[in-house]
Design a protein around this motif. Structure first.
Motif, mmCIF file in Angstrom:
data_model
loop_
_atom_site.group_PDB
_atom_site.id
_atom_site.type_symbol
_atom_site.label_atom_id
_atom_site.label_comp_id
_atom_site.label_asym_id
_atom_site.label_seq_id
_atom_site.Cartn_x
_atom_site.Cartn_y
_atom_site.Cartn_z
ATOM 1 N N SER A 180 0.819 -1.203 0.000
ATOM 2 C CA SER A 180 0.000 0.000 0.000
ATOM 3 C C SER A 180 0.858 1.259 0.000
ATOM 4 O O SER A 180 0.562 2.231 -0.704
ATOM 5 C CB SER A 180 -0.935 0.002 1.206
ATOM 6 N N ARG A 181 1.923 1.249 0.779
ATOM 7 C CA ARG A 181 2.822 2.400 0.803
ATOM 8 C C ARG A 181 3.579 2.545 -0.508
ATOM 9 O O ARG A 181 3.848 3.666 -0.965
ATOM 10 C CB ARG A 181 3.799 2.271 1.969
ATOM 11 N N PHE A 182 3.939 1.424 -1.126
ATOM 12 C CA PHE A 182 4.638 1.492 -2.407
ATOM 13 C C PHE A 182 3.758 2.127 -3.483
ATOM 14 O O PHE A 182 4.254 2.825 -4.368
ATOM 15 C CB PHE A 182 5.074 0.093 -2.852
ATOM 16 N N ILE A 183 2.457 1.898 -3.403
ATOM 17 C CA ILE A 183 1.541 2.511 -4.367
ATOM 18 C C ILE A 183 1.589 4.027 -4.238
ATOM 19 O O ILE A 183 1.569 4.757 -5.239
ATOM 20 C CB ILE A 183 0.116 1.973 -4.162
ATOM 21 N N ASP A 184 1.665 4.522 -3.007
ATOM 22 C CA ASP A 184 1.789 5.969 -2.801
ATOM 23 C C ASP A 184 3.070 6.498 -3.437
ATOM 24 O O ASP A 184 3.085 7.581 -4.038
ATOM 25 C CB ASP A 184 1.764 6.299 -1.314
ATOM 26 N N VAL A 185 4.169 5.743 -3.276
ATOM 27 C CA VAL A 185 5.437 6.161 -3.872
ATOM 28 C C VAL A 185 5.366 6.072 -5.396
ATOM 29 O O VAL A 185 5.895 6.932 -6.109
ATOM 30 C CB VAL A 185 6.591 5.301 -3.328
ATOM 31 N N PHE A 186 4.692 5.053 -5.899
ATOM 32 C CA PHE A 186 4.584 4.840 -7.338
ATOM 33 C C PHE A 186 3.896 6.018 -8.026
ATOM 34 O O PHE A 186 4.209 6.334 -9.183
ATOM 35 C CB PHE A 186 3.799 3.553 -7.610
ATOM 36 N N LEU A 187 2.981 6.677 -7.332
ATOM 37 C CA LEU A 187 2.271 7.813 -7.919
ATOM 38 C C LEU A 187 3.203 8.968 -8.252
ATOM 39 O O LEU A 187 2.869 9.807 -9.092
ATOM 40 C CB LEU A 187 1.175 8.297 -6.957
ATOM 41 N N SER A 188 4.369 9.017 -7.598
ATOM 42 C CA SER A 188 5.311 10.109 -7.853
ATOM 43 C C SER A 188 6.276 9.807 -8.997
ATOM 44 O O SER A 188 7.047 10.687 -9.389
ATOM 45 C CB SER A 188 6.110 10.416 -6.578
ATOM 46 N N PHE A 189 6.255 8.591 -9.521
ATOM 47 C CA PHE A 189 7.176 8.235 -10.598
ATOM 48 C C PHE A 189 6.778 8.936 -11.898
ATOM 49 O O PHE A 189 5.584 9.068 -12.196
ATOM 50 C CB PHE A 189 7.171 6.726 -10.843
ATOM 51 N N PRO A 190 7.755 9.382 -12.695
ATOM 52 C CA PRO A 190 7.414 9.934 -14.018
ATOM 53 C C PRO A 190 7.002 8.816 -14.964
ATOM 54 O O PRO A 190 7.449 7.677 -14.841
ATOM 55 C CB PRO A 190 8.721 10.599 -14.473
ATOM 56 N N SER A 191 6.150 9.138 -15.923
ATOM 57 C CA SER A 191 5.613 8.118 -16.816
ATOM 58 C C SER A 191 6.690 7.491 -17.701
ATOM 59 O O SER A 191 6.625 6.296 -18.006
ATOM 60 C CB SER A 191 4.504 8.712 -17.689
ATOM 61 N N PHE A 192 7.682 8.282 -18.096
ATOM 62 C CA PHE A 192 8.705 7.725 -18.983
ATOM 63 C C PHE A 192 9.546 6.671 -18.281
ATOM 64 O O PHE A 192 10.113 5.781 -18.929
ATOM 65 C CB PHE A 192 9.604 8.836 -19.534
ATOM 66 N N LEU A 193 9.625 6.733 -16.931
ATOM 67 C CA LEU A 193 10.403 5.735 -16.197
ATOM 68 C C LEU A 193 9.756 4.355 -16.317
ATOM 69 O O LEU A 193 10.450 3.345 -16.502
ATOM 70 C CB LEU A 193 10.524 6.148 -14.736
ATOM 71 N N ILE A 194 8.438 4.283 -16.234
ATOM 72 C CA ILE A 194 7.730 3.020 -16.385
ATOM 73 C C ILE A 194 7.892 2.493 -17.812
ATOM 74 O O ILE A 194 8.103 1.296 -18.029
ATOM 75 C CB ILE A 194 6.242 3.197 -16.046
ATOM 76 N N THR A 195 7.810 3.394 -18.787
ATOM 77 C CA THR A 195 7.995 2.987 -20.186
ATOM 78 C C THR A 195 9.400 2.460 -20.412
ATOM 79 O O THR A 195 9.598 1.468 -21.129
ATOM 80 C CB THR A 195 7.723 4.176 -21.112
ATOM 81 N N LEU A 196 10.380 3.103 -19.806
ATOM 82 C CA LEU A 196 11.765 2.641 -19.942
ATOM 83 C C LEU A 196 11.941 1.261 -19.328
ATOM 84 O O LEU A 196 12.643 0.402 -19.891
ATOM 85 C CB LEU A 196 12.703 3.651 -19.277
ATOM 86 N N ALA A 197 11.291 1.010 -18.192
ATOM 87 C CA ALA A 197 11.367 -0.311 -17.566
ATOM 88 C C ALA A 197 10.735 -1.371 -18.458
ATOM 89 O O ALA A 197 11.260 -2.490 -18.592
ATOM 90 C CB ALA A 197 10.674 -0.280 -16.214
ATOM 91 N N LEU A 198 9.607 -1.052 -19.097
ATOM 92 C CA LEU A 198 8.982 -2.008 -20.017
ATOM 93 C C LEU A 198 9.868 -2.271 -21.224
ATOM 94 O O LEU A 198 9.890 -3.385 -21.760
ATOM 95 C CB LEU A 198 7.615 -1.476 -20.465
ATOM 96 N N LEU A 199 10.597 -1.257 -21.677
ATOM 97 C CA LEU A 199 11.519 -1.463 -22.799
ATOM 98 C C LEU A 199 12.642 -2.425 -22.408
ATOM 99 O O LEU A 199 13.077 -3.246 -23.229
ATOM 100 C CB LEU A 199 12.105 -0.124 -23.251
ATOM 101 N N PHE A 200 13.123 -2.325 -21.179
ATOM 102 C CA PHE A 200 14.157 -3.250 -20.716
ATOM 103 C C PHE A 200 13.641 -4.693 -20.664
ATOM 104 O O PHE A 200 14.406 -5.637 -20.859
ATOM 105 C CB PHE A 200 14.675 -2.837 -19.341
ATOM 106 N N ILE A 201 12.339 -4.851 -20.418
ATOM 107 C CA ILE A 201 11.782 -6.203 -20.281
ATOM 108 C C ILE A 201 11.300 -6.739 -21.621
ATOM 109 O O ILE A 201 11.654 -7.854 -22.032
ATOM 110 C CB ILE A 201 10.632 -6.205 -19.264
ATOM 111 N N TYR A 202 10.471 -5.943 -22.339
ATOM 112 C CA TYR A 202 9.810 -6.436 -23.549
ATOM 113 C C TYR A 202 10.316 -5.787 -24.840
ATOM 114 O O TYR A 202 9.732 -6.008 -25.905
ATOM 115 C CB TYR A 202 8.302 -6.193 -23.463
ATOM 116 N N GLY A 203 11.378 -4.998 -24.763
ATOM 117 C CA GLY A 203 11.905 -4.375 -25.966
ATOM 118 C C GLY A 203 12.518 -5.383 -26.924
ATOM 119 O O GLY A 203 12.655 -6.582 -26.620
ATOM 120 N N SER A 204 12.883 -4.907 -28.101
ATOM 121 C CA SER A 204 13.453 -5.800 -29.120
ATOM 122 C C SER A 204 14.697 -6.516 -28.613
ATOM 123 O O SER A 204 14.949 -7.668 -28.965
ATOM 124 C CB SER A 204 13.775 -5.000 -30.385
ATOM 125 N N VAL A 205 15.489 -5.826 -27.797
ATOM 126 C CA VAL A 205 16.686 -6.438 -27.204
ATOM 127 C C VAL A 205 16.514 -6.541 -25.689
ATOM 128 O O VAL A 205 17.509 -6.537 -24.952
ATOM 129 C CB VAL A 205 17.948 -5.624 -27.557
#
Length: 292
Positions: free
Chosen positions: A113-138
């Motif tokens: 529950s506390r992590f969700i509060d922290v997650f709200l402060s993350f910039p959107s591009f950071l989540i996209t960058l993490a998805l690229l590391f996982i599901y990107g072409s490389v």
């Protein structure tokens, strides 16, 4: 003995308890002036520029050109369906996660529950960058697949498509639904749940008849917020590098920075603002009827 009737004394300084109109106006002027200077004035400049074509003068020509273009209609449709689909996905996933966190006891529930509060402060591009590391072409998933099968490329190539944008938006905006739901669930009377369970009601019926009605205002608030944010999202679409995915915010960037079509960019921006304000008005009506 005759009773002595005492007249109530006038309260000294009672006239000071209610602010005078002149004083209230004096204190209201500074914030109103700042609002007009830093928000209304730039917005007025954008609206004014949208009526001034490059040929000079003032006309509706920029609006006619933008509305007649295929790029604008495609961007409008892409923006709307992505925002609606992301909102639906966030509502479904957020409701399920909030139910688990609030009513299923497991170690670390408070930390989540506390992590969700922290997650709200993350910039959107950071989540996209993490998805690229996982599901990107490389990324990691494709790397594991190629190492295991010897194939030249992995099967996960969806991040550069509208589905990749949709996944990133659902991942990023779901906590915006979970947070108000957790607040609503914390106010729920657990005696109703215990009584329903003791009478033999199963979990789906309890959720449908007791939990869901109490969660409707929070769902309306979180869903409307996510819808407005998705309509105006720019960073996720840009960082996924989705080919052929053009939304209204990216169209504004393209017209202003790449084509130097400032009147056209202002027209698209005005349309985007009008849609957002209209949805906010709709949210107020829905939340008022839902009792939010």
């Amino acid at each position: 003995m005759a009773e002595v009737v005492r007249k109530p004394r006038a309260v000294v300084g009672s006239s000071r308890s209610s602010p005078r109109p002149c004083g209230a106006l004096f204190w209201a002027l500074p914030p109103v002036a700042l609002l007009a200077l830093f928000f209304l004035y730039p917005l007025a400049l954008v609206v004014q520029q949208s009526f001034q074509p490059d040929s000079g003068g003032t006309s509706l020509e920029p609006y006619a050109d933008v509305f007649a273009s295929y790029a604008f209609r495609e961007a409008l449709w892409t923006t709307v369906w992505l925002a609606v689909a992301a909102t639906v996905g966030c509502l479904v996933l957020g409701f399920a996660l909030a139910l688990v966190i609030a009513f299923v006891p497991f170690p670390g529930a408070r930390a989540v529950s506390r992590f969700i509060d922290v997650f709200l402060s993350f910039p959107s591009f950071l989540i996209t960058l993490a998805l690229l590391f996982i599901y990107g072409s490389v990324g990691m998933a494709n790397g594991l697949w190629t190492d295991a099968t010897g194939a030249s490329e992995g099967p996960f190539q969806f991040l550069t498509t509208p589905w990749g944008v949709l996944l990133a938006e659902i991942t990023y905006f779901t906590p915006f639904v979970v947070r108000p739901l957790l607040a609503a669930f914390s106010q729920l009377d657990t005696a109703q749940l215990e009584a329903a369970s003791s009478l033999g009601a199963r979990a789906p019926r309890i959720i449908r008849r007791i939990v869901l009605p109490e969660a409707l205002p929070a769902l309306a608030a979180g869903g409307s917020l996510v819808l407005v944010l998705c309509l105006n999202e720019f960073g996720i679409v840009l960082f996924t590098g989705a080919k052929g995915v053009t939304t209204l915010p990216t169209l504004v960037y393209s017209k202003a920075m790449l084509e130097s079509d400032y009147p056209g960019a202002c027209v698209v921006a005005v349309v985007n603002v009008l849609i957002s304000v209209g949805l906010y008005g709709l949210y107020r009506v829905v939340s008022r009827r839902a009792g939010a």
